[in-house]
Design an enzyme around this catalytic site. Structure first.
Site, short mmCIF file in Angstrom:
data_model
loop_
_atom_site.label_atom_id
_atom_site.label_comp_id
_atom_site.label_asym_id
_atom_site.label_seq_id
_atom_site.Cartn_x
_atom_site.Cartn_y
_atom_site.Cartn_z
N SER A 81 0.92 -1.25 -0.14
CA SER A 81 0.04 0.02 -0.05
C SER A 81 0.92 1.20 0.16
CB SER A 81 -0.86 0.15 1.15
OG SER A 81 -1.47 1.25 1.52
N LYS A 121 2.31 -3.68 6.48
CA LYS A 121 3.02 -3.78 5.12
C LYS A 121 4.35 -3.40 5.02
CE LYS A 121 -1.12 -4.48 3.32
NZ LYS A 121 -1.46 -5.72 2.80
N TYR A 176 -1.82 -1.31 10.61
CA TYR A 176 -2.17 -1.57 9.56
C TYR A 176 -0.87 -1.40 8.74
CZ TYR A 176 -3.68 -1.25 4.78
OH TYR A 176 -3.59 -1.43 3.41
C1 UD1 Z 1 -7.18 5.00 3.72
C2 UD1 Z 1 -6.11 4.72 4.56
C3 UD1 Z 1 -4.92 3.99 3.98
C4 UD1 Z 1 -5.36 2.55 3.25
C5 UD1 Z 1 -6.51 3.05 2.08
C6 UD1 Z 1 -6.81 1.77 1.46
C7 UD1 Z 1 -6.53 6.20 6.50
C8 UD1 Z 1 -5.92 7.37 7.23
N1 UD1 Z 1 -5.80 5.79 5.30
O1 UD1 Z 1 -6.61 5.78 2.69
O2 UD1 Z 1 -4.10 3.50 5.01
O3 UD1 Z 1 -4.31 1.91 2.62
O4 UD1 Z 1 -7.41 3.94 2.79
O5 UD1 Z 1 -8.16 1.99 1.65
O6 UD1 Z 1 -7.45 5.69 6.87
N2 UD1 Z 1 -13.01 10.92 3.35
C9 UD1 Z 1 -14.08 11.80 3.72
N3 UD1 Z 1 -15.41 11.22 4.17
C10 UD1 Z 1 -15.16 9.97 4.39
C11 UD1 Z 1 -14.58 9.23 3.91
C12 UD1 Z 1 -13.08 9.70 3.59
O7 UD1 Z 1 -13.91 13.06 3.48
O8 UD1 Z 1 -16.28 9.65 4.86
C13 UD1 Z 1 -11.73 11.60 2.70
C14 UD1 Z 1 -10.56 11.22 3.65
O9 UD1 Z 1 -10.44 12.28 4.65
C15 UD1 Z 1 -9.40 11.37 2.51
C16 UD1 Z 1 -10.23 10.85 1.29
O10 UD1 Z 1 -11.46 11.01 1.53
O11 UD1 Z 1 -8.97 12.51 2.15
C17 UD1 Z 1 -9.90 9.41 1.21
O12 UD1 Z 1 -10.36 8.79 2.11
P1 UD1 Z 1 -10.20 7.11 2.44
O13 UD1 Z 1 -10.90 6.63 1.02
O14 UD1 Z 1 -10.16 6.49 3.59
O15 UD1 Z 1 -8.62 6.91 1.72
P2 UD1 Z 1 -7.35 7.11 2.55
O16 UD1 Z 1 -7.46 7.93 3.74
O17 UD1 Z 1 -6.42 7.78 1.33
#
Ligand code: UD1
Length: 340
Positions: free
Chosen positions: A124, A153, A149
């Site tokens: 990842s 990795k 997690y």
């Molecule tokens: C997350 C994990 C990462 C993992 C990846 C794989 C965290 C901090 N990181 O990445 O380690 O490898 O998923 O699935 O959890 N967001 C919102 N509202 C929501 C959900 C997300 O605004 O309800 C935003 C988050 O703040 C972020 C973006 O959407 O800026 C993407 O979020 P997400 O899909 O959870 O991915 P990552 O955080 O990049």
């Protein structure tokens, strides 16, 4: 090749099973269904047009893992199986380290015993930690992750690299995924998170289908164009194709273990993704702005040059493709895969 896919009932694993079959490989799946449903098998067999053998057990059971290798011809392994919820890993570190590492140890020991030397590992972008320059490049040396997690990795990449260095003939591709989203264009398989989705795309999809009231955007005061965080979203079928490309490239790899970023090379903000999903659904979706989520970075994306040049792999699908395919899957399967 006859490929053992661990975690082949999961989101990325299931799409990779189909890509392997389409490329002419034979597949055996091992999955304990701890975060997936057995009904995935029937969907995969219908899409593949052939039987796909499934073995339902937990790889941390080293005896069962070894028996599988004793009884099946296996030419290569693609290792997806593992716990993957970032937040949960913070509250259950021992479970995460034990599960993700023990399953890898059992697999690697059986591979060594039975002379299987080809491995593709599901890593990842989280291994780049908080300080790596953007875009992320594979030669960045100070790998670390803020969550247990992510740290599994980092550790597994190291374990596999160390084994590959000293084991005759071993070739290991470490695939660092950015943000996989989307679903198979058939709409028959896709991401099916249990409980409240942690990740953005499945959350938006569940809002669109009426399972959640509204999206909360985690922060709109980041130093980005629209103030919301940017990520490198890639279509899960492109990601699956990346696994086939890596598998087929293992013999030509320039070192025994090598990391490859799988991403598009571009960032998309939370609000841009929401707007794209609204285009796919054909209506506006409710959202509110909330506080930042602890541990989130403002913006990161891949430098995918190494995968482009060495694997001959490129992400091909657009954000609109990703949203249209996610929506097809979610609207046809509002509660995910059948069964409990
Ligand atoms: C997350 C994990 C990462 C993992 C990846 C794989 C965290 C901090 N990181 O990445 O380690 O490898 O998923 O699935 O959890 N967001 C919102 N509202 C929501 C959900 C997300 O605004 O309800 C935003 C988050 O703040 C972020 C973006 O959407 O800026 C993407 O979020 P997400 O899909 O959870 O991915 P990552 O955080 O990049």
């Amino acid at each position: 090749m006859r490929v053992l896919v661990s975690g082949g009932a999961g989101y990325i694993g299931s799409h990779t099973v189909l890509a392997l079959v389409a490329a002419g490989h034979d597949v055996i799946v091992v999955d304990d269904f701890s975060n997936s449903k057995p009904s995935v098998q029937g969907r995969l067999e219908a899409l593949a047009g052939r039987a796909i053998p499934f073995h339902g057990f937990d790889l941390t059971d080293a005896d069962k893992t070894e028996r599988l290798f004793a009884h099946e011809r296996i030419d290569a392994v693609i290792h997806f199986a593992g716990f993957k919820a970032v937040g949960e890993s913070v509250t259950k570190p021992l479970e995460y380290y034990r599960n993700n590492l023990d399953s890898t140890f059992a697999l690697a020991a059986s591979m060594a015993k039975y002379g299987v030397t080809k491995l593709v590992f599901s890593s990842s972008a989280t291994v780049y930690g908080e300080k790596a320059p953007v875009p992320y490049r594979e030669d960045y040396e100070h790998l670390s992750s803020s969550s247990p997690y992510g740290q599994t990795k980092v550790m597994i990449e190291r374990v596999l690299s160390d084994i590959a260095q000293i084991s005759e003939g071993w070739k290991v591709a470490l695939l660092r995924y950015f943000n996989p989203v989307g679903a198979h264009p058939s709409g028959d398989i896709g991401e099916d998170p249990q409980g409240i989705p942690n990740n953005l795309m499945p959350f938006i999809a569940q809002v669109a289908v009426g399972r959640r009231e509204r999206l909360t955007v985690f922060g709109d005061d980041y130093p980005t164009a629209d103030g919301t965080a940017e990520r490198d979203y890639l279509h899960v079928t492109d990601l699956a194709a990346g696994h086939v490309a890596a598998l087929e490239h293992l013999d030509d790899m320039v070192e025994p273990a090598r990391a490859f970023n799988l991403g598009t090379g571009t960032g998309t903000s939370v609000l841009e993704l929401l707007k794209a999903f609204e285009r796919a659904v054909g209506r506006e979706l409710p959202y509110e702005i909330g506080p930042r989520r602890a541990g989130d970075l403002p913006a990161f994306w891949a430098d995918p040059t190494r995968a482009n040049t060495e694997l001959g792999w490129h992400a091909t699908k657009t954000i609109d493709d990703m949203c249209a395919d996610t929506w097809r899957w979610q609207s046809r399967n509002p509660e995910g895969f059948p069964g409990s």
